[in-house]
Design a protein around this motif. Structure first.
Motif, PDB file in Angstrom:
ATOM      1  N   TYR A 116       1.719   3.831   7.058  1.00  0.00           N
ATOM      2  CA  TYR A 116       0.808   2.694   7.039  1.00  0.00           C
ATOM      3  C   TYR A 116      -0.499   3.073   7.728  1.00  0.00           C
ATOM      4  O   TYR A 116      -0.484   3.751   8.761  1.00  0.00           O
ATOM      5  N   ALA A 176       5.851   0.539   9.896  1.00  0.00           N
ATOM      6  CA  ALA A 176       6.437   1.356   8.830  1.00  0.00           C
ATOM      7  C   ALA A 176       7.772   1.933   9.255  1.00  0.00           C
ATOM      8  O   ALA A 176       8.728   1.980   8.470  1.00  0.00           O
ATOM      9  N   VAL A 190      -3.454  -3.649   5.620  1.00  0.00           N
ATOM     10  CA  VAL A 190      -2.763  -2.376   5.785  1.00  0.00           C
ATOM     11  C   VAL A 190      -2.609  -1.696   4.428  1.00  0.00           C
ATOM     12  O   VAL A 190      -2.230  -2.340   3.443  1.00  0.00           O
ATOM     13  N   GLN A 237      -0.356   0.860   2.548  1.00  0.00           N
ATOM     14  CA  GLN A 237       0.998   1.395   2.680  1.00  0.00           C
ATOM     15  C   GLN A 237       1.294   2.325   1.505  1.00  0.00           C
ATOM     16  O   GLN A 237       0.925   2.024   0.367  1.00  0.00           O
TER      17      GLN A 237
END
Length: 320
Positions: A29, A19, A60, A62
């Motif tokens: 993240y 990130a 992930v 985000q």
């Protein structure tokens, strides 16, 4: 923000490091799938344009804000089922838009590959007025997938890839103002080709929006009380829904139970804090995030990240 020329490329072993590899963005993240994290981040800034590329081998979650004062488009390629962007299901290759004014959320399945371009709105508006006339209104998109008839996503991705390849192999060429300017214009023009009143698909089905709202309220409560012994009844009270509705919402949106997500969130926080608070013991950091059974903590940590907490810390100490 304008930066004349800068390029970075890094292989990452932490979701949050991935990130941080995208300059000017404010994002966080969290790794959700089990195993060692392996990622790639490439970030190019030239004049009023930013181009970046991300790849990650793990699932992930985000969320955050994109480049301030810029219109951003990205092509994301996902093969793992269950991926979504701001509530919209993703499958295969999709074009998505990001807004500098509104936060985004992306659940990217393992193997995600993303290429994006961000163009500062003021020079983009000037270019649009030159190309399409002074009455052309530059419209800020909402964070959503883009549906644009006739738009060639392959050519768009090829252009972004060529820009990054040039930066990777011959950055000195872009130190020439004329070359840098022409590439910036080509990238900005590619973004304008996607603009249109009907391009941005923003509406979600009512049921999907309701489940996302439940999960968002629960996550907000979890993050505010992450070091407290949160129970499912606490989450039901915070969200105003039944246990069954809470369970269904989490499994539909994040593909995890509420209890499992809470544990994963805390493990990600411990991993970040182990790097930031090097004078504290692993046990002290784990305890701060509610892990009182340290052997159980070590098992859960190893399952998620593919290594013991002590191995993580030893590797980081060796780098410093």
């Amino acid at each position: 923000m304008t930066e004349l020329l800068h390029f970075s490329r890094q292989l990452t072993t932490e979701a949050q490091a991935q990130a941080s590899g995208v300059g000017t963005w404010k994002q966080h993240y969290e790794q959700l799938s089990n195993g060692r994290f392996e990622g790639l981040s490439e970030d190019l800034h030239l004049d009023f344009v930013q181009v970046f590329h991300e790849h990650a081998n793990q699932t992930v979650l985000q969320h955050g804000l994109g480049r301030p004062g810029a219109l951003c488009l990205a092509v994301i390629d996902v093969t793992a089922p269950g991926s979504w962007y701001c509530g919209h299901d993703l499958d295969g290759r999709r074009l998505i838009a990001l807004s500098p004014q509104r936060e985004f959320e992306l659940l990217a399945g393992a193997g995600m590959d993303l290429m994006a371009v961000c163009v500062d709105t003021e020079p983009l508006a000037d270019l649009a007025a030159t190309l399409f006339g002074p009455d052309f209104a530059l419209r800020m998109p909402v964070p959503a997938p883009v549906e644009r008839s006739g738009f060639d996503e392959t050519a768009f991705t090829r252009l972004l890839g060529a820009a990054l390849s040039l930066a990777r192999d011959n950055l000195a060429q872009l130190e020439q103002p004329a070359a840098r300017h022409m590439l910036s214009l080509s990238l900005a023009d590619a973004v304008l080709q996607c603009m249109g009143s009907d391009a941005f698909e923003a509406r979600l089905p009512a049921s999907s929006a309701a489940r996302r709202h439940i999960v968002a309220k629960a996550r907000e409560y979890m993050q505010a009380h992450a070091d407290e012994p949160i129970s499912v009844p606490d989450l039901c009270a915070a969200t105003g829904v039944s246990r069954r509705s809470l369970q269904y919402a989490f499994e539909d949106v994040l593909h995890l139970s509420p209890v499992t997500y809470l544990r994963v969130m805390r493990l990600n926080r411990v991993r970040c804090e182990m790097q930031a608070c090097r004078d504290d013991t692993i046990g002290d950091i784990a305890a701060r995030w509610g892990f009182w059974h340290l052997s159980r903590f070590a098992i859960d940590y190893t399952r998620l990240f593919g290594e013991l907490p002590s191995a993580t810390r030893a590797r980081w100490f060796a780098k410093s």
